[in-house]
Motif scaffolding. Structure first.
Motif, PDB file in Angstrom:
ATOM      1  N   ASP A  33      -0.304  -1.093  -2.417  1.00  0.00           N
ATOM      2  CA  ASP A  33       0.150  -0.252  -3.536  1.00  0.00           C
ATOM      3  C   ASP A  33      -0.006   1.225  -3.163  1.00  0.00           C
ATOM      4  O   ASP A  33      -0.213   2.062  -4.026  1.00  0.00           O
ATOM      5  N   HIS A  38       1.688  -8.594  -8.835  1.00  0.00           N
ATOM      6  CA  HIS A  38       1.249  -7.617  -7.840  1.00  0.00           C
ATOM      7  C   HIS A  38      -0.004  -6.889  -8.306  1.00  0.00           C
ATOM      8  O   HIS A  38      -0.254  -6.775  -9.507  1.00  0.00           O
ATOM      9  N   HIS A  73       4.692   2.194  -1.744  1.00  0.00           N
ATOM     10  CA  HIS A  73       5.685   3.152  -2.252  1.00  0.00           C
ATOM     11  C   HIS A  73       5.888   4.239  -1.209  1.00  0.00           C
ATOM     12  O   HIS A  73       5.312   5.327  -1.310  1.00  0.00           O
ATOM     13  N   GLU A 112       9.394  -3.023  -9.192  1.00  0.00           N
ATOM     14  CA  GLU A 112       8.477  -3.709 -10.022  1.00  0.00           C
ATOM     15  C   GLU A 112       8.825  -3.558 -11.491  1.00  0.00           C
ATOM     16  O   GLU A 112       9.346  -2.538 -11.921  1.00  0.00           O
ATOM     17  N   HIS A 157       3.476  -4.632  -0.953  1.00  0.00           N
ATOM     18  CA  HIS A 157       3.784  -3.683  -2.035  1.00  0.00           C
ATOM     19  C   HIS A 157       3.276  -2.295  -1.670  1.00  0.00           C
ATOM     20  O   HIS A 157       2.070  -2.058  -1.639  1.00  0.00           O
TER      21      HIS A 157
HETATM   22 ZN   LIG Z   1       3.508  -0.270  -7.362  1.00  0.00          ZN
END
Ligand SMILES: [Zn+2]
Ligand SMILES: [Zn+2]
Length: 261
Positions: A207, A157, A11, A95, A9
Protein backbone atom coordinates in the motif's frame (compact mmCIF):
# COMPACT_ATOMS: atom_id res chain seq x y z
CA UNK A 1 16.21 -13.19 -2.66
CA UNK A 2 15.08 -14.68 -5.96
CA UNK A 3 12.55 -12.61 -7.86
CA UNK A 4 9.33 -14.09 -6.60
CA UNK A 5 7.66 -11.59 -4.28
CA UNK A 6 4.59 -9.80 -5.59
CA UNK A 7 3.45 -6.46 -4.20
CA UNK A 8 -0.30 -6.87 -4.73
CA UNK A 9 -1.16 -3.24 -3.92
CA UNK A 10 0.85 -0.03 -4.32
CA UNK A 11 0.31 3.49 -5.62
CA UNK A 12 3.25 4.24 -7.91
CA UNK A 13 1.60 7.44 -9.18
CA UNK A 14 1.41 9.03 -5.72
CA UNK A 15 3.79 11.72 -4.42
CA UNK A 16 6.71 10.03 -2.71
CA UNK A 17 7.03 7.39 -5.44
CA UNK A 18 6.16 9.12 -8.70
CA UNK A 19 9.19 11.44 -8.58
CA UNK A 20 11.57 8.47 -8.87
CA UNK A 21 9.49 5.82 -10.62
CA UNK A 22 12.45 4.08 -12.29
CA UNK A 23 14.41 3.99 -9.03
CA UNK A 24 11.41 2.63 -7.13
CA UNK A 25 10.91 -0.14 -9.70
CA UNK A 26 14.62 -1.00 -9.78
CA UNK A 27 14.89 -1.22 -5.99
CA UNK A 28 11.83 -3.48 -5.93
CA UNK A 29 13.46 -5.81 -8.49
CA UNK A 30 16.67 -5.86 -6.44
CA UNK A 31 14.60 -6.86 -3.37
CA UNK A 32 13.12 -9.83 -5.26
CA UNK A 33 9.82 -8.31 -6.37
CA UNK A 34 8.69 -9.84 -9.67
CA UNK A 35 5.45 -7.87 -10.10
CA UNK A 36 3.81 -4.74 -8.66
CA UNK A 37 0.14 -3.85 -9.00
CA UNK A 38 -0.34 -0.10 -9.15
CA UNK A 39 -3.82 0.68 -7.90
CA UNK A 40 -5.97 3.59 -9.07
CA UNK A 41 -8.28 5.52 -6.77
CA UNK A 42 -9.85 8.17 -9.06
CA UNK A 43 -10.96 8.21 -12.67
CA UNK A 44 -8.49 10.93 -13.57
CA UNK A 45 -5.64 8.65 -12.47
CA UNK A 46 -6.56 5.80 -14.79
CA UNK A 47 -4.50 7.07 -17.77
CA UNK A 48 -1.45 7.68 -15.54
CA UNK A 49 -1.60 4.33 -13.79
CA UNK A 50 -2.02 2.48 -17.09
CA UNK A 51 0.82 4.48 -18.65
CA UNK A 52 3.07 3.47 -15.73
CA UNK A 53 2.22 -0.17 -16.40
CA UNK A 54 3.07 0.31 -20.07
CA UNK A 55 6.53 1.65 -19.13
CA UNK A 56 7.57 -1.40 -17.07
CA UNK A 57 6.99 -5.07 -17.90
CA UNK A 58 6.57 -5.96 -14.20
CA UNK A 59 4.14 -3.13 -13.30
CA UNK A 60 0.40 -3.69 -13.70
CA UNK A 61 -2.62 -1.42 -13.30
CA UNK A 62 -6.19 -1.41 -12.02
CA UNK A 63 -9.23 0.79 -12.64
CA UNK A 64 -11.39 1.89 -9.75
CA UNK A 65 -12.74 4.59 -7.47
CA UNK A 66 -11.67 4.62 -3.81
CA UNK A 67 -14.60 4.92 -1.36
CA UNK A 68 -13.17 8.29 -0.24
CA UNK A 69 -13.69 9.53 -3.81
CA UNK A 70 -17.22 8.17 -4.32
CA UNK A 71 -18.83 11.63 -3.93
CA UNK A 72 -16.56 12.99 -6.67
CA UNK A 73 -17.75 10.31 -9.10
CA UNK A 74 -21.57 10.43 -8.91
CA UNK A 75 -21.89 8.98 -12.41
CA UNK A 76 -19.48 6.07 -12.07
CA UNK A 77 -21.00 3.06 -13.70
CA UNK A 78 -20.13 -0.49 -14.56
CA UNK A 79 -19.80 0.14 -18.29
CA UNK A 80 -17.06 2.73 -17.80
CA UNK A 81 -15.04 0.36 -15.62
CA UNK A 82 -15.53 -2.58 -17.96
CA UNK A 83 -14.48 -0.46 -20.93
CA UNK A 84 -11.15 0.65 -19.38
CA UNK A 85 -10.49 -2.86 -18.06
CA UNK A 86 -10.07 -4.08 -21.65
CA UNK A 87 -6.48 -2.83 -21.57
CA UNK A 88 -4.24 -5.94 -21.27
CA UNK A 89 -2.23 -4.52 -18.36
CA UNK A 90 -5.32 -3.80 -16.28
CA UNK A 91 -5.43 -6.78 -13.90
CA UNK A 92 -8.15 -5.83 -11.42
CA UNK A 93 -11.17 -3.66 -10.54
CA UNK A 94 -10.62 -1.23 -7.66
CA UNK A 95 -9.79 -0.15 -5.25
CA UNK A 96 -13.37 0.13 -4.14
CA UNK A 97 -15.28 -0.67 -0.98
CA UNK A 98 -16.56 1.11 2.11
CA UNK A 99 -14.76 3.39 4.55
CA UNK A 100 -16.99 4.51 7.43
CA UNK A 101 -13.96 5.45 9.55
CA UNK A 102 -13.10 8.59 7.61
CA UNK A 103 -16.58 8.95 6.04
CA UNK A 104 -15.10 11.16 3.34
CA UNK A 105 -17.99 10.31 1.02
CA UNK A 106 -21.68 9.82 1.62
CA UNK A 107 -22.29 6.20 2.63
CA UNK A 108 -25.05 5.68 0.08
CA UNK A 109 -22.77 6.92 -2.67
CA UNK A 110 -19.99 4.60 -1.40
CA UNK A 111 -22.37 1.66 -1.60
CA UNK A 112 -23.58 2.64 -5.07
CA UNK A 113 -20.01 2.88 -6.34
CA UNK A 114 -19.03 -0.40 -4.64
CA UNK A 115 -21.97 -2.10 -6.33
CA UNK A 116 -20.91 -0.81 -9.78
CA UNK A 117 -17.41 -2.24 -9.18
CA UNK A 118 -18.78 -5.61 -8.09
CA UNK A 119 -20.76 -5.84 -11.34
CA UNK A 120 -17.67 -4.84 -13.35
CA UNK A 121 -15.64 -7.56 -11.64
CA UNK A 122 -18.29 -10.14 -12.41
CA UNK A 123 -18.53 -9.02 -16.06
CA UNK A 124 -14.79 -8.93 -16.71
CA UNK A 125 -13.75 -11.83 -14.49
CA UNK A 126 -11.05 -9.54 -13.07
CA UNK A 127 -10.67 -9.54 -9.28
CA UNK A 128 -12.35 -6.93 -7.11
CA UNK A 129 -9.90 -5.07 -4.84
CA UNK A 130 -11.80 -4.29 -1.65
CA UNK A 131 -10.93 -1.55 0.83
CA UNK A 132 -12.96 -1.80 4.02
CA UNK A 133 -12.66 0.12 7.27
CA UNK A 134 -15.20 0.32 10.10
CA UNK A 135 -17.83 -1.04 7.75
CA UNK A 136 -17.71 -4.78 8.33
CA UNK A 137 -21.44 -5.56 8.34
CA UNK A 138 -22.20 -3.63 5.16
CA UNK A 139 -19.10 -5.03 3.46
CA UNK A 140 -20.09 -8.60 4.26
CA UNK A 141 -23.71 -7.94 3.21
CA UNK A 142 -22.72 -6.42 -0.12
CA UNK A 143 -20.13 -9.08 -0.95
CA UNK A 144 -22.61 -11.85 -0.05
CA UNK A 145 -25.43 -10.29 -2.04
CA UNK A 146 -23.07 -9.64 -4.95
CA UNK A 147 -21.89 -13.25 -4.90
CA UNK A 148 -25.47 -14.51 -4.89
CA UNK A 149 -26.06 -12.53 -8.08
CA UNK A 150 -23.07 -14.29 -9.69
CA UNK A 151 -19.58 -15.22 -8.57
CA UNK A 152 -16.59 -12.88 -8.87
CA UNK A 153 -12.99 -13.14 -7.59
CA UNK A 154 -11.86 -10.75 -4.84
CA UNK A 155 -9.17 -9.67 -2.43
CA UNK A 156 -9.61 -7.77 0.82
CA UNK A 157 -6.64 -5.43 0.63
CA UNK A 158 -4.64 -4.09 3.59
CA UNK A 159 -6.71 -6.29 5.84
CA UNK A 160 -7.10 -4.83 9.35
CA UNK A 161 -10.54 -6.17 10.25
CA UNK A 162 -11.81 -8.66 12.77
CA UNK A 163 -11.43 -12.40 12.62
CA UNK A 164 -15.17 -12.54 11.89
CA UNK A 165 -14.69 -10.38 8.78
CA UNK A 166 -11.78 -12.55 7.65
CA UNK A 167 -13.82 -15.71 8.03
CA UNK A 168 -16.88 -14.28 6.26
CA UNK A 169 -14.74 -13.15 3.32
CA UNK A 170 -12.82 -16.44 3.17
CA UNK A 171 -16.19 -18.20 3.00
CA UNK A 172 -16.93 -16.17 -0.12
CA UNK A 173 -13.67 -17.32 -1.69
CA UNK A 174 -11.79 -14.07 -1.04
CA UNK A 175 -8.04 -13.72 -0.77
CA UNK A 176 -6.70 -11.66 2.14
CA UNK A 177 -3.82 -9.26 1.61
CA UNK A 178 -1.69 -8.07 4.51
CA UNK A 179 0.28 -4.83 4.50
CA UNK A 180 3.06 -3.47 6.73
CA UNK A 181 0.45 -2.84 9.43
CA UNK A 182 0.79 -6.48 10.50
CA UNK A 183 4.40 -5.78 11.52
CA UNK A 184 3.43 -2.96 13.90
CA UNK A 185 3.90 -3.60 17.63
CA UNK A 186 0.31 -2.65 18.46
CA UNK A 187 -1.19 -5.03 15.87
CA UNK A 188 -1.54 -8.06 18.17
CA UNK A 189 -5.08 -8.92 17.18
CA UNK A 190 -4.29 -8.63 13.48
CA UNK A 191 -1.23 -10.84 13.98
CA UNK A 192 -3.46 -13.48 15.55
CA UNK A 193 -5.79 -13.33 12.54
CA UNK A 194 -2.79 -13.42 10.18
CA UNK A 195 -1.81 -16.78 11.62
CA UNK A 196 -5.08 -18.44 10.67
CA UNK A 197 -5.43 -17.22 7.07
CA UNK A 198 -5.13 -20.35 4.90
CA UNK A 199 -1.81 -20.50 3.06
CA UNK A 200 -3.54 -20.67 -0.31
CA UNK A 201 -5.49 -17.42 0.32
CA UNK A 202 -2.74 -15.15 1.57
CA UNK A 203 -1.36 -12.17 -0.35
CA UNK A 204 1.07 -9.45 0.68
CA UNK A 205 1.27 -5.79 -0.27
CA UNK A 206 2.84 -2.49 0.69
CA UNK A 207 0.00 0.00 0.00
CA UNK A 208 3.01 2.25 -0.61
CA UNK A 209 3.76 5.16 -0.26
CA UNK A 210 1.87 4.56 3.02
CA UNK A 211 2.36 2.14 5.90
CA UNK A 212 6.07 1.29 5.75
CA UNK A 213 6.64 -1.95 7.66
CA UNK A 214 9.00 -2.36 10.61
CA UNK A 215 11.99 -1.71 10.45
CA UNK A 216 11.26 1.03 7.89
CA UNK A 217 8.33 2.49 9.83
CA UNK A 218 8.04 6.25 9.39
CA UNK A 219 9.81 6.27 6.01
CA UNK A 220 8.12 6.68 2.65
CA UNK A 221 7.07 3.13 1.85
CA UNK A 222 7.93 1.56 -1.51
CA UNK A 223 7.32 -1.85 -3.13
CA UNK A 224 10.81 -3.15 -2.18
CA UNK A 225 9.67 -3.10 1.45
CA UNK A 226 7.20 -5.91 0.83
CA UNK A 227 10.23 -8.12 1.61
CA UNK A 228 10.11 -6.93 5.26
CA UNK A 229 6.44 -7.85 5.57
CA UNK A 230 7.23 -11.24 4.03
CA UNK A 231 10.02 -11.89 6.58
CA UNK A 232 7.80 -10.87 9.47
CA UNK A 233 4.92 -13.07 8.29
CA UNK A 234 7.20 -16.03 7.71
CA UNK A 235 8.30 -15.85 11.35
CA UNK A 236 4.75 -15.33 12.58
CA UNK A 237 3.44 -18.28 10.58
CA UNK A 238 6.50 -20.39 11.36
CA UNK A 239 7.50 -20.94 7.79
CA UNK A 240 10.49 -20.17 5.61
CA UNK A 241 10.54 -16.73 3.95
CA UNK A 242 11.29 -18.20 0.50
CA UNK A 243 8.33 -20.49 0.94
CA UNK A 244 6.06 -17.63 2.00
CA UNK A 245 7.26 -15.49 -0.93
CA UNK A 246 6.64 -18.31 -3.38
CA UNK A 247 3.15 -19.18 -2.12
CA UNK A 248 1.92 -15.59 -1.88
CA UNK A 249 3.26 -14.90 -5.38
CA UNK A 250 1.61 -18.00 -6.76
CA UNK A 251 -1.65 -16.99 -5.05
CA UNK A 252 -1.40 -13.53 -6.60
CA UNK A 253 -0.90 -15.06 -10.06
CA UNK A 254 -3.90 -17.32 -9.54
CA UNK A 255 -6.11 -14.39 -8.53
CA UNK A 256 -4.73 -11.75 -10.92
CA UNK A 257 -4.80 -14.01 -13.98
CA UNK A 258 -3.54 -11.29 -16.33
CA UNK A 259 -0.20 -11.10 -14.45
CA UNK A 260 0.84 -14.28 -16.20
CA UNK A 261 -0.86 -13.65 -19.54
ZN1 LIG B 1 -4.53 1.62 -1.66
ZN1 LIG C 1 -7.20 1.02 0.54
Amino acid sequence: MQAMLIDSHCHLNYPGLVEDEDGVVERARAAGVSAMISISTREREWDDVIAGAERHADVFATVGIHPHEADQHPDIDTAKLVDRAQHPKVVGIGETGLDYFYDKSDRNQQRKSFYAHISASRQTGLPLIVHTRDAEDDTIDMLRQGSRDGAFPMVIHCFTGSRRLAEACLDLGAYISLSGIVTFKNARELQETARIIPTDRLLIETDSPFLAPVPMRGKVCEPAYVAHTASFLAKLRETDVQELAATTASNARKLFTRLSA
